[in-house]
Design an enzyme around this catalytic site. Structure first.
Site, PDB file in Angstrom:
ATOM      1  N   CYS A  10       2.418  13.530   3.439  1.00 40.08           N
ATOM      2  CA  CYS A  10       1.007  13.181   3.533  1.00 40.08           C
ATOM      3  C   CYS A  10       0.239  13.983   2.494  1.00 40.08           C
ATOM      4  O   CYS A  10       0.768  14.925   1.899  1.00 40.08           O
ATOM      5  CB  CYS A  10       0.452  13.433   4.939  1.00 40.08           C
ATOM      6  SG  CYS A  10       0.349  15.173   5.360  1.00 40.08           S
ATOM      7  N   CYS A  13       0.067  17.820   2.235  1.00 41.20           N
ATOM      8  CA  CYS A  13       1.182  18.566   1.624  1.00 41.20           C
ATOM      9  C   CYS A  13       0.799  19.023   0.228  1.00 41.20           C
ATOM     10  O   CYS A  13       1.237  20.075  -0.240  1.00 41.20           O
ATOM     11  CB  CYS A  13       2.441  17.696   1.553  1.00 41.20           C
ATOM     12  SG  CYS A  13       3.107  17.200   3.155  1.00 41.20           S
ATOM     13  N   CYS A 360      -4.934  19.269  13.759  1.00 39.49           N
ATOM     14  CA  CYS A 360      -4.359  18.988  12.441  1.00 39.49           C
ATOM     15  C   CYS A 360      -5.092  17.826  11.764  1.00 39.49           C
ATOM     16  O   CYS A 360      -5.282  16.770  12.366  1.00 39.49           O
ATOM     17  CB  CYS A 360      -2.882  18.636  12.581  1.00 39.49           C
ATOM     18  SG  CYS A 360      -2.146  18.195  11.009  1.00 39.49           S
ATOM     19  N   CYS A 362      -4.105  15.954   9.184  1.00 41.88           N
ATOM     20  CA  CYS A 362      -3.232  15.150   8.306  1.00 41.88           C
ATOM     21  C   CYS A 362      -3.709  13.709   8.170  1.00 41.88           C
ATOM     22  O   CYS A 362      -3.849  13.183   7.067  1.00 41.88           O
ATOM     23  CB  CYS A 362      -1.799  15.161   8.830  1.00 41.88           C
ATOM     24  SG  CYS A 362      -0.896  16.663   8.396  1.00 41.88           S
ATOM     25  N   ASP A 404     -19.524 -10.200 -22.132  1.00 45.48           N
ATOM     26  CA  ASP A 404     -19.574 -10.608 -23.527  1.00 45.48           C
ATOM     27  C   ASP A 404     -19.158 -12.085 -23.558  1.00 45.48           C
ATOM     28  O   ASP A 404     -18.487 -12.554 -22.636  1.00 45.48           O
ATOM     29  CB  ASP A 404     -18.604  -9.753 -24.343  1.00 45.48           C
ATOM     30  CG  ASP A 404     -18.525 -10.198 -25.789  1.00 45.48           C
ATOM     31  OD1 ASP A 404     -19.579 -10.373 -26.404  1.00 45.48           O
ATOM     32  OD2 ASP A 404     -17.401 -10.395 -26.286  1.00 45.48           O
ATOM     33  N   THR A 406     -17.752 -14.181 -26.575  1.00 46.64           N
ATOM     34  CA  THR A 406     -16.565 -14.545 -27.348  1.00 46.64           C
ATOM     35  C   THR A 406     -15.348 -13.734 -26.915  1.00 46.64           C
ATOM     36  O   THR A 406     -15.367 -12.504 -26.926  1.00 46.64           O
ATOM     37  CB  THR A 406     -16.823 -14.331 -28.854  1.00 46.64           C
ATOM     38  OG1 THR A 406     -17.997 -15.051 -29.222  1.00 46.64           O
ATOM     39  CG2 THR A 406     -15.647 -14.819 -29.674  1.00 46.64           C
ATOM     40  N   ASP A 608     -13.921  -7.468 -24.794  1.00 46.42           N
ATOM     41  CA  ASP A 608     -12.549  -7.637 -25.264  1.00 46.42           C
ATOM     42  C   ASP A 608     -11.875  -6.318 -25.604  1.00 46.42           C
ATOM     43  O   ASP A 608     -10.738  -6.304 -26.077  1.00 46.42           O
ATOM     44  CB  ASP A 608     -12.490  -8.592 -26.470  1.00 46.42           C
ATOM     45  CG  ASP A 608     -13.262  -8.055 -27.673  1.00 46.42           C
ATOM     46  OD1 ASP A 608     -13.692  -6.890 -27.629  1.00 46.42           O
ATOM     47  OD2 ASP A 608     -13.431  -8.805 -28.650  1.00 46.42           O
ATOM     48  N   ASP A 694      -1.537  13.038  17.060  1.00 48.51           N
ATOM     49  CA  ASP A 694      -1.542  13.483  15.658  1.00 48.51           C
ATOM     50  C   ASP A 694      -0.631  12.632  14.789  1.00 48.51           C
ATOM     51  O   ASP A 694      -1.063  12.026  13.808  1.00 48.51           O
ATOM     52  CB  ASP A 694      -1.109  14.945  15.582  1.00 48.51           C
ATOM     53  CG  ASP A 694      -0.952  15.396  14.146  1.00 48.51           C
ATOM     54  OD1 ASP A 694      -1.975  15.452  13.441  1.00 48.51           O
ATOM     55  OD2 ASP A 694       0.190  15.642  13.711  1.00 48.51           O
TER      56      ASP A 694
END
Length: 715
Positions: A10, A13, A360, A362, A404, A406, A608, A694
């Site tokens: 998770c 860590c 916790c 997590c 845009d 073109t 582009d 948990d």
């Protein structure tokens, strides 16, 4: 230095390892990517810290570590990591741990049935042996800057349960916690599978053609620029390159997400990982394996997953206060009722221990990065290359999209739409072919895009193109040449009217075509002094442009076209799309308009990726069109590899779906913990339910994030 880290289940860590490493002398720039399990850091050359110190610290925290440089020297790092990730659950460290603890608990339960008087001792022994690895990791984390880890909370809760005589429940806590950690590992591997799948698209081997044309099977990673490779029907292309010989249809969906195979021939580019459908191709390698399009996409997606979204940063800050706050509540629950209300110490100690497991964070910490990682992975599979969690979050808030014209709303390639003869000789179908032949013959000496379009049209219509002599040009106005003994000029209506007088009918025809957004070129016979006819060209709208703009309107996203083209052409295209427009804009004009719009709205600019770079940089989100080109990938925040306008709507829909998923995850994480916080306070639920709260919340959040991998888009 780069390492591969094994065992991160998770996002919390990540902070555990980062906190430990930044405390080490000489270690800086620590960056750890949960999704790719890659650690990067800088180690000062004059420090007392050695590489083995870094590795031993990580191992003490309970994670596997291997040097990526060594992996790349000894073989494919991707292959080695894939082998690790392809382990069955029972082959992993956590899998073996679950099996071991399960056997211990089963033995304890069996002994308690056979020898009831020793049953409690059997469970005590099982708990002590089972909790030992977690307690060792907890103390390692505490010594490296993470005192409130889930391992510490679980160890304290299990040992506390033993102290108050709840040995069987302590055993259940240890076993369920081990199972929960294993489920988190399985879910995390599922989340990482999307990016691993990308690296498997490029074939491991290639057929190299030597100077004599002999075939040699070689590793695809050994190919060098300018090597020639053979791609047979059904093969995957082994490297980015250019076709030297052959014609075939290629399925580029693994790279760009484009579902329809594309016909390609000599001088066309091909991407590594594309599937050759029917023809035999000889391809000149243009990029090495480390630099091909898929490798670059993987690298950019990994970098994107490493960047934290604003929501993730907020939740991480929140979690720093959440855990100590819940622990303070747990301490009060243990102390206040017995002292102030005369409650039993054992009862309230038990409830306080259960609250520790709920502390916790997590699931809460994982709620955002899990969803972002899934969103980025599914985007990459669909050809939506999004460069970071912050971009993923921001694009869903966009309420105005500036296009845009073109190459974005249009194909960027002018095409002949009308051939009109002015004299009797060129009015019927055969006459129009003759007129087109004369146009193409004169234009064959020009490199202008409109001239090329006329020549291509003539070739497609299979009309004869004659040799042109005495060629010359009037810069920006006309081109001249002698064709079949006639001195001809092709010019704009303005230029031709300077040479001769056009009839009212001819002027009306020209004006009608121009009002339709078409560019008109006129053929003039200099010797006879007469206009022979005209050709009209237009850069046509992309096939999906109309549908995409309509869908954006439904999504309450305003669309605006910004173009440097003339107002007449812009108005004609805008009326087809039912879109707002601004024309005849210089680059600085686009910047001014974007800045003005940004005062009231979040705006995305679609261009582009080449000449729109300033506008892409100015907008809140810059989105580049371009089928995997280097410029498109590097320029903007997002690259649409299929060059589909529809993908703009898909992009916004994906971002919104990802943010909904994050909000759901936060509700799941806090909601479950909130419910069990209350039920534990009132003694309704106990320790093992707290463990389920948990680990269950963590697994639920991960599985919910994985639902994003099924995102189908709006089309």
């Amino acid at each position: 230095m780069q390492y591969h880290i094994e065992g991160m289940d998770c996002a919390s860590c990540v902070s555990k390892i980062e906190k430990a490493l930044v405390r080490m002398p000489g270690v800086s720039n620590v960056q750890l990517n949960f999704a790719t399990q890659k650690l990067e850091l800088t180690l000062a050359p004059d420090t007392a810290t050695e590489t083995r110190d870094i590795e031993s610290t990580i191992k003490r925290l309970g994670f596997g570590v291997s040097d990526l440089a060594d992996q790349q020297h000894n073989g494919s790092s991707a292959g080695n990591q894939a082998a690790i990730n392809d382990q069955r659950w029972w082959q992993s460290i956590k899998g073996r741990q679950v099996i071991g603890i399960g056997i211990l608990m089963s033995l304890a339960y069996g002994l308690s049935l056979i020898f009831p008087e020793y049953g409690a001792w059997a469970f005590i022994a099982a708990v002590i042996i089972g909790v030992l690895p977690f307690a060792r990791k907890a103390f390692a984390l505490m010594s490296t800057g993470t005192p409130f880890s889930i391992e510490m909370l679980m160890s304290v809760a299990a040992i506390g349960a033993l102290i108050i005589g709840e040995a069987e429940e302590a055993a259940a806590v240890v076993f369920l916690f081990s199972v929960g950690e294993l489920l988190e590992r399985v879910a995390a591997d599922r989340a990482r599978a999307g990016i691993r799948a990308l690296s498997s698209l490029v074939p491991k081997t290639a057929i190299l053609l030597d100077a004599q044309g002999q075939q040699h099977q070689v590793p695809a990673t050994s190919l060098q620029v300018n090597d020639k490779v053979l791609v047979r029907p059904g093969d995957r292309v082994s490297a980015d390159g250019t076709i030297m010989e052959g014609v075939s249809s290629l399925d580029e969906s693994p790279v760009t997400g484009e579902s329809v195979p594309v016909v390609k021939s000599v001088d066309d580019e091909v991407f590594a990982g594309s599937i050759n459908v029917y023809g035999v191709l000889q391809v000149r390698v243009e990029k090495t394996a480390a630099d091909n399009t898929i490798a670059r996409i993987i690298e950019l997606v990994e970098q994107a997953q490493a960047s934290k979204a604003p929501t993730a940063r907020f939740i991480e800050k929140f979690s720093r206060y959440y855990t100590p706050a819940v622990m303070a509540i747990a301490a009060l629950v243990i102390i206040v009722p017995p002292l102030a209300l005369g409650g039993e110490w054992a009862t309230w100690l038990y409830r306080g221990l259960a609250l520790l497991l709920i502390a916790c964070p997590c699931a809460l910490v994982l709620s955002t990065p899990a969803a972002i990682a899934s969103g980025l992975a599914v985007g990459a599979r669909r050809g939506l290359l999004i460069k970071g969690g912050n971009v993923m979050e921001l694009v869903g808030k966009v309420t105005t999209v500036a296009f845009d014209k073109t190459g974005t709303l249009t194909e960027g390639k002018p095409r002949v739409t009308d051939v009109v003869g002015f004299t009797k000789e060129y009015t019927d179908a055969k006459g129009q072919d003759k007129l087109l032949a004369l146009f193409a013959s004169v234009d064959s000496i020009s490199s202008h895009p409109l001239a090329k379009a006329i020549v291509e049209c003539a070739i497609a219509a299979k009309v004869a193109i004659f040799d042109a002599t005495n060629a010359s040009a009037t810069a920006g106005k006309a081109v001249h040449a002698t064709v079949t003994g006639r001195f001809l000029t092709i010019g704009s209506p303005v230029y031709i009217t300077e040479r001769t007088t056009l009839s009212a009918t001819q002027q009306m025809q020209i004006e009608t075509l121009q009002n339709e957004g078409k560019t008109v070129s006129i053929l003039f016979d200099e010797q006879k002094g007469e206009t022979l006819g005209l050709v009209a060209l237009r850069d046509e709208l992309r096939e999906d442009a109309l549908q995409a703009i309509a869908l954006l309107n439904k999504m309450n996203v305003r669309s605006v076209m910004l173009t440097g083209d003339n107002s007449r052409t812009a108005k004609a295209l805008a009326s087809q799309l039912d879109i707002e427009w601004e024309a005849e804009l210089l680059p600085e004009d686009k910047l001014r308009l974007l800045s003005a719009m940004q005062e009231n709205t979040k705006i995305a600019m679609i261009g582009d990726g080449i000449n729109d770079a300033p506008a892409l940089a100015t907008a809140d989100v810059g989105i580049a069109m371009g089928s995997g080109t280097d410029v498109a990938i590097e320029t903007a925040d997002i690259a649409l590899l299929k060059s589909c306008v529809m993908d703009v709507a898909n992009l916004i829909a994906l971002s919104r779906a990802t943010m909904r998923n994050i909000h759901q995850n936060v509700v799941f994480a806090l909601g479950l913990k909130g419910v069990f916080l209350i039920t534990t306070m009132f003694g309704i639920t106990g320790l093992w339910i707290a463990v389920l709260a948990d680990t269950g919340a963590t697994v639920l959040v991960t599985l919910n994030a994985l639902r994003l991998l099924r995102f189908k888009g709006t089309s």
